[in-house]
Design an enzyme around this catalytic site. Structure first.
Site, PDB file in Angstrom:
ATOM      1  N   LYS A  80      24.873  -8.530  59.751  1.00 52.42           N
ATOM      2  CA  LYS A  80      23.806  -9.341  59.153  1.00 52.42           C
ATOM      3  C   LYS A  80      22.546  -9.093  59.963  1.00 52.42           C
ATOM      4  CE  LYS A  80      23.394 -12.662  55.951  1.00 52.42           C
ATOM      5  NZ  LYS A  80      24.119 -12.822  54.694  1.00 52.42           N
ATOM      6  N   VAL A 183      21.413 -24.536  39.375  1.00 54.62           N
ATOM      7  CA  VAL A 183      21.622 -23.615  38.251  1.00 54.62           C
ATOM      8  C   VAL A 183      20.566 -22.510  38.281  1.00 54.62           C
ATOM      9  CG1 VAL A 183      23.008 -24.989  36.671  1.00 54.62           C
ATOM     10  CG2 VAL A 183      20.556 -25.407  36.764  1.00 54.62           C
TER      11      VAL A 183
HETATM   12  P1  NAI Z   1      18.906 -19.142  43.291  1.00 58.61           P
HETATM   13  O1  NAI Z   1      17.823 -19.357  44.288  1.00 58.61           O
HETATM   14  O2  NAI Z   1      18.664 -18.270  42.111  1.00 58.61           O
HETATM   15  O3  NAI Z   1      19.401 -20.569  42.723  1.00 58.61           O
HETATM   16  C1  NAI Z   1      19.596 -21.689  43.523  1.00 58.61           C
HETATM   17  C2  NAI Z   1      19.284 -22.900  42.651  1.00 58.61           C
HETATM   18  O4  NAI Z   1      19.633 -24.076  43.377  1.00 58.61           O
HETATM   19  C3  NAI Z   1      17.799 -23.016  42.298  1.00 58.61           C
HETATM   20  O5  NAI Z   1      17.671 -23.263  40.905  1.00 58.61           O
HETATM   21  C4  NAI Z   1      17.320 -24.199  43.151  1.00 58.61           C
HETATM   22  O6  NAI Z   1      16.256 -24.907  42.520  1.00 58.61           O
HETATM   23  C5  NAI Z   1      18.575 -25.026  43.226  1.00 58.61           C
HETATM   24  N1  NAI Z   1      18.663 -25.935  44.365  1.00 58.61           N
HETATM   25  C6  NAI Z   1      18.250 -25.754  45.639  1.00 58.61           C
HETATM   26  N2  NAI Z   1      18.555 -26.817  46.406  1.00 58.61           N
HETATM   27  C7  NAI Z   1      19.195 -27.688  45.597  1.00 58.61           C
HETATM   28  C8  NAI Z   1      19.792 -28.955  45.800  1.00 58.61           C
HETATM   29  N3  NAI Z   1      19.780 -29.541  46.979  1.00 58.61           N
HETATM   30  N4  NAI Z   1      20.373 -29.570  44.741  1.00 58.61           N
HETATM   31  C9  NAI Z   1      20.389 -28.992  43.521  1.00 58.61           C
HETATM   32  N5  NAI Z   1      19.849 -27.776  43.268  1.00 58.61           N
HETATM   33  C10 NAI Z   1      19.263 -27.134  44.292  1.00 58.61           C
HETATM   34  O7  NAI Z   1      20.162 -18.637  44.146  1.00 58.61           O
HETATM   35  P2  NAI Z   1      21.459 -17.917  43.583  1.00 58.61           P
HETATM   36  O8  NAI Z   1      21.277 -16.449  43.650  1.00 58.61           O
HETATM   37  O9  NAI Z   1      21.876 -18.544  42.316  1.00 58.61           O
HETATM   38  O10 NAI Z   1      22.517 -18.289  44.717  1.00 58.61           O
HETATM   39  C11 NAI Z   1      23.050 -19.602  44.806  1.00 58.61           C
HETATM   40  C12 NAI Z   1      23.848 -19.710  46.095  1.00 58.61           C
HETATM   41  O11 NAI Z   1      24.893 -18.752  46.095  1.00 58.61           O
HETATM   42  C13 NAI Z   1      23.038 -19.462  47.360  1.00 58.61           C
HETATM   43  O12 NAI Z   1      23.532 -20.300  48.379  1.00 58.61           O
HETATM   44  C14 NAI Z   1      23.353 -18.018  47.696  1.00 58.61           C
HETATM   45  O13 NAI Z   1      23.255 -17.752  49.082  1.00 58.61           O
HETATM   46  C15 NAI Z   1      24.794 -17.914  47.247  1.00 58.61           C
HETATM   47  N6  NAI Z   1      25.213 -16.567  46.893  1.00 58.61           N
HETATM   48  C16 NAI Z   1      24.542 -15.865  45.939  1.00 58.61           C
HETATM   49  C17 NAI Z   1      24.943 -14.586  45.612  1.00 58.61           C
HETATM   50  C18 NAI Z   1      24.238 -13.789  44.553  1.00 58.61           C
HETATM   51  O14 NAI Z   1      24.751 -12.720  44.194  1.00 58.61           O
HETATM   52  N7  NAI Z   1      23.114 -14.235  44.018  1.00 58.61           N
HETATM   53  C19 NAI Z   1      26.108 -13.953  46.278  1.00 58.61           C
HETATM   54  C20 NAI Z   1      26.783 -14.815  47.217  1.00 58.61           C
HETATM   55  C21 NAI Z   1      26.330 -16.065  47.512  1.00 58.61           C
END
Ligand code: NAI
Length: 352
Positions: A80, A183
């Site tokens: 990382k 979402v």
């Molecule tokens: P993203 O940034 O597209 O979506 C995250 C969503 O969560 C956003 O809509 C945001 O407004 C919302 N959010 C933030 N804090 C919140 C809270 N306290 N309560 C409710 N909603 C909240 O991120 P993504 O790509 O969907 O990833 C989601 C999670 O999964 C992250 O923790 C990321 O590290 C993890 N992840 C993502 C991967 C990927 O391929 N995108 C792979 C592995 C893990």
């Protein structure tokens, strides 16, 4: 804890620290393990309170990548990078920082393979890729495999089915209630997959418009972001940020099981035990969210076609089942079981 104690407790191979005069940032790369292959993991960019905080983060995150990649059966070790910036740069300053960072990745000669993480984007990886081939997650226009969110969601979907089979005796999702926290790229796609399989959904996002839009498309109910953890449901899928399962939230959780995409869902290791004591089955985050690394490594390095990637994503069901059954059989937490299975694979590779 002294730096020496930190590094000994980490047990990794190499920590590279570079001071970036151009920005005042510290660049850190933690190569935790190369036993299974090059140390692969994303680049996190954010301000930290101190160099020590940044060091702790890169050590912790790189070790987690070793476990994630091993459990996913990928020929990659764990690494990382952290760019501890005074403030997250934009425009020219960002381009220049990424260019200097790419020189650091190149200097590691393939020991470390980078990708996106918090605050770094496909566009940043495109810049890094100009000077080194050791990067995943470029934009599709620059030869990358595009966003990994949808495949991560598919993997989480398989993880949820495995959890349901274990807890409720059936992986049939019709009528199962599932709460999704966040979402965004992953959570929105997961909501569609679950709705398509007949699940009853509750969704929340700190951006209420986003939650409403997903609810309209999937028939989900929305609740406030501060209510989702306590919403009564069969499965909670944290898909927002880390450290949402803590000593404070565990007594208030409304779910029977947890399986979601967010990295580092537990506030502390001991929270796995607290969940077990409350009778909540926890599918470890890095077992469930491996779809992202499977997507990137599969498409960009391993030459897998869509069918091969899909088969590996479906394999998350098998992995999660193995973790849950091992924990039950051995009377240990699911977090301990997942770490044990990953370590077994690494040890087998070392001796084989
Ligand atoms: P993203 O940034 O597209 O979506 C995250 C969503 O969560 C956003 O809509 C945001 O407004 C919302 N959010 C933030 N804090 C919140 C809270 N306290 N309560 C409710 N909603 C909240 O991120 P993504 O790509 O969907 O990833 C989601 C999670 O999964 C992250 O923790 C990321 O590290 C993890 N992840 C993502 C991967 C990927 O391929 N995108 C792979 C592995 C893990």
């Amino acid at each position: 804890m002294s730096v020496e104690d930190l590094l000994r407790a980490w047990g990794g191979e190499e920590l590279v620290v570079r001071s970036d005069d151009g920005s005042g940032a510290w660049m850190l790369v933690g190569v935790h393990s190369t036993t299974l292959g090059p140390a692969m993991g994303g680049t996190r960019m954010k301000p930290y309170g101190s160099l020590e905080d940044a060091t702790r983060d890169v050590l912790r995150l790189s070790r987690a990548m070793t476990l994630k990649n091993a459990l996913a059966g990928l020929p990659f070790g764990g690494g990382k990078a952290v760019l501890a910036v005074p403030e997250v740069p934009t425009g020219e300053a960002r381009y220049a920082l990424m260019t200097r960072y790419s020189d650091l990745v190149r200097a590691l000669g393939g020991t470390y393979v980078t990708a996106c993480d918090m605050n770094t984007t496909e566009a940043d990886m495109d810049v890094v890729a100009r000077r080194t081939p050791h990067v995943l997650g470029r934009s599709a226009a620059a030869g990358g495999s595009g966003g990994s969110g949808p495949d991560t969601a598919v993997g989480v979907f398989h993880g949820i089915r495995a959890v349901c089979r274990h807890v409720f005796g059936s992986d049939e999702l019709t009528g199962r209630s599932i709460a999704i926290q966040g979402v965004g790229a992953v959570g929105a796609h997961l909501a569609e997959l679950l709705a398509g399989a007949g699940a009853t959904l509750v969704v929340a996002d700190v951006d209420p418009a986003r939650a409403r839009e997903v609810a309209e498309r999937t028939g989900a109910t929305t609740v406030g972001a501060d209510e989702i953890l306590t919403s009564p449901c069969d499965v909670l899928a944290p898909c927002a940020t880390g450290a949402v399962i803590t000593d404070e939230t565990i007594p208030t959780l409304g779910c029977r099981a947890i399986a979601g995409a967010a990295n580092n869902q537990l506030g502390a290791d001991v929270d796995a035990r607290r969940l077990q004591e409350r009778g909540i089955v926890y599918a470890p985050d890095y077992a469930v969210n491996a779809g992202g690394v499977i997507h990137l490594a599969g498409h960009e390095t391993l030459g897998w076609d869509d069918a091969q990637v899909a088969a590996r994503l479906a394999g998350i069901d098998t992995t999660v089942t193995e973790v849950l059954e091992t924990a039950e059989r051995q009377g240990i937490t699911t977090a301990e079981a997942a770490a044990g299975l990953a370590s077994e694979r690494i040890t087998a590779a070392r001796s084989g």
